[in-house]
Motif scaffolding. Structure first.
Motif, short mmCIF file in Angstrom:
data_model
loop_
_atom_site.label_atom_id
_atom_site.label_comp_id
_atom_site.label_asym_id
_atom_site.label_seq_id
_atom_site.Cartn_x
_atom_site.Cartn_y
_atom_site.Cartn_z
N TRP A 83 14.42 11.16 26.86
CA TRP A 83 15.76 11.74 26.91
C TRP A 83 15.89 12.68 28.10
CZ3 TRP A 83 17.44 16.86 26.24
CH2 TRP A 83 18.83 17.01 26.14
N LEU A 84 14.87 13.52 28.31
CA LEU A 84 14.89 14.44 29.46
C LEU A 84 14.96 13.67 30.77
CD1 LEU A 84 12.25 17.11 28.38
CD2 LEU A 84 14.67 17.51 28.83
N GLU A 85 14.16 12.61 30.89
CA GLU A 85 14.14 11.82 32.12
C GLU A 85 15.50 11.15 32.36
OE1 GLU A 85 10.77 9.30 31.42
OE2 GLU A 85 9.36 10.79 32.20
N SER A 86 16.16 10.71 31.29
CA SER A 86 17.47 10.08 31.45
C SER A 86 18.51 11.08 31.93
CB SER A 86 17.92 9.43 30.14
OG SER A 86 18.35 10.42 29.21
N ARG A 87 18.26 12.36 31.70
CA ARG A 87 19.17 13.41 32.11
C ARG A 87 18.76 14.00 33.47
NH1 ARG A 87 23.35 14.49 29.25
NH2 ARG A 87 23.28 16.66 29.87
#
Length: 93
Positions: A83-87
């Motif tokens: 999720w962090l990487e997608s953001r």
């Protein structure tokens, strides 16, 4: 239990390498002080997430590893990392 600036980072390093010595964690997270690393590891150990093993030798060798319960957090934290990487964010800073 996972409250604190450094606990998630410590866990990510222990997911990547199943056993780490204190000095290895210290090198992996250069911005953390020895006192804070020691405190965060003690709290993770107290909460049953991390296991501390002291080998009787001179100088003492102390290793840290995830407990079974700590390893069960892996899918949850892996999803958080994705999720962090997608953001466009990074768990290491």
């Amino acid at each position: 239990m996972l409250e604190g600036r450094w606990k998630m980072m410590i866990l990510f390093h222990l997911f990547a390498r199943p056993v780490l010595r204190f000095s290895e964690l210290e090198r992996a997270i250069p911005a953390i002080s020895q006192k804070m690393l020691s405190q965060q590891l003690r709290e993770l150990e107290r909460d049953g997430i991390v296991r501390r093993t002291v080998h009787p030798q001179v100088p003492p060798k102390v290793e840290y590893a995830l407990t079974d319960w700590g390893r069960s957090l892996c899918p949850v934290l892996d999803a958080l990392l994705k999720w962090l990487e997608s953001r466009g964010a990074s768990p290491t800073g």
